[in-house]
Design an enzyme around this catalytic site. Sequence first.
Site, mmCIF file in Angstrom:
data_model
loop_
_atom_site.group_PDB
_atom_site.id
_atom_site.type_symbol
_atom_site.label_atom_id
_atom_site.label_comp_id
_atom_site.label_asym_id
_atom_site.label_seq_id
_atom_site.Cartn_x
_atom_site.Cartn_y
_atom_site.Cartn_z
ATOM 1 N N LYS A 178 4.603 6.759 3.123
ATOM 2 C CA LYS A 178 4.367 6.576 4.447
ATOM 3 C C LYS A 178 5.154 5.659 5.049
ATOM 4 C CE LYS A 178 1.512 6.066 7.269
ATOM 5 N NZ LYS A 178 2.162 5.923 8.416
ATOM 6 N N CYS A 287 6.948 -11.081 8.516
ATOM 7 C CA CYS A 287 5.315 -11.756 7.013
ATOM 8 C C CYS A 287 6.014 -13.643 6.461
ATOM 9 C CB CYS A 287 5.132 -11.054 5.775
ATOM 10 S SG CYS A 287 6.370 -10.500 4.580
#
Length: 495
Positions: A178, A287
């Site tokens: 996904k 990140c």
Amino acid sequence: MAERVRFENVVDGVRLGSADGRWIESANPFTGKPWAEVPHCGLDDVDRAVDAAHKAFVKGPWPSMTASARGKLLRRLGDLIERDAARLAEIEVKDNGKLLAEMAGQVRYMAEWFHYFGGLADKIEGGVIPTDKPDMFTYTKREPLGVVVCITPWNSPLLLLTWKLAPALAAGNTIVIKPSEFTSCSTLAFMDLIAEAGFPQGVVNTLTGFGSEIGTALVEHPKVAKVAFTGGDATGASVYAAAARGIKHVTLELGGKSPNIVFADAAIDDAVKGAISGIFAASGQTCIAGSRLLVQRAVYDEVCEKVASFAATARLGDPMDSGTQVGPITTQPQRRKVLDYMEVARGEGARCLLGGGTPDRPDLKDGWFVEPTIFADVSNDMRIAREEVFGPILSIIPFEDDEEAVEIANDTIYGLASGVWTSNIRRAFTMADRIRAGTVWVNTYRAVSYLAPFGGYKKSGIGRESGQHAIDEYLQTKCVWINLAEGVPNPFVLR
Ligand code: NAD
């Protein structure tokens, strides 16, 4: 209307749109215009994708394939990635606006994960247990979990997918991917290589759509065994909660507010470059961004001045252009968020050394740009030092000594990465011991490898990706007891 490229999902080896025929536009962050579309999937599509993956896990060629054959498929996939890296990187740049120079290198490097985990596939071994019951032969097997859902964010869609996909497939699982609703195109293009490499139908499937619409149903699906997620910490928490309801395995790679610490004894010019690459590479949308630059007071003014002058030379522009150093922000909402944080920082009294808004250049007006921005005199209790911005904003925080550096570095809910710049070897090791983060870089920043574990302490996540042990995240252990004795003794007593 300009021609749009249409990318379809792959479910059970077949290309298709969503069950109800809806599409999501994918916009190019440099032009601000839609350039492609991907299926807008709903709940029916969730069932279709998970059922395909589940069928491939229990039936057909995949479960009976030898581990060596699986490894060969992964290595072939790695070769195909090397061949097609330039094409995939271009699609990625059109979707996420990162520099082509960086994306091309990143996609080429992805091949190494498939080669490496392909090599590990047939080295997954159990053991014989010398138990205290002499008439029993007891051994362990390490088996795949089942259907693994890989949920990826928009910043590095293919690389972050690779970190999950390569070990999960090597371990023998089947997959539903996904991708982020903002950047699904490269993942759908990549599926051609999965087919060409020869993976059986249904082993890898994709499901595009909004996380808010299909995410929970996907995670909670009874046929899903594990969720490997990279994204924001709030989403991560809701994925974790949904997974808990179904007692599913999870790995979570979440956010960060990583400290990049410059001691007075460091090679200052190198530290300055490390600070720049920590926050302005990828427009700060990583990140691991070194978004808090902690600088020892003795060199504070010098470092502030040098970082600001260096960053001022950064060339903003078309990410496809080899001369560009800073590209746009990937999504419009993210750009708004970054600009809002500039106001937050000003409101908190941080001193703006550079940038602080949007560039005033006609050739950049359609793109989602923000200026490389530096705030000095930040204190660690300000929101700009505590909350993840995910954009090109650097907060510079002064400190006195090692003790204060450790205290500030660890005073965060996160623990993903960190940097230490020093020429003192004892200090380097001590800081590496004391910083509570999954990665500590000394005199460098942003190094990752397929060979080295990556992941977060505290709210930065659970589990590790890359390196030998990443494959353990996709396996479970079975213990088999074979009774070699004649007959069954007293059935009412545990042996
Ligand atoms: P996000 O959390 O908004 O979305 C990530 C993915 O989760 C997307 O595919 C999204 O569609 C999906 N999603 C959204 N709601 C969901 C739900 N309820 N259930 C299941 N899935 C859902 O993150 P983003 O904005 O795409 O990415 C940026 C974030 O990712 C940053 O916070 C960044 O720190 C983090 N990140 C972490 C790492 C790491 O390795 N630790 C790497 C890159 C990015």
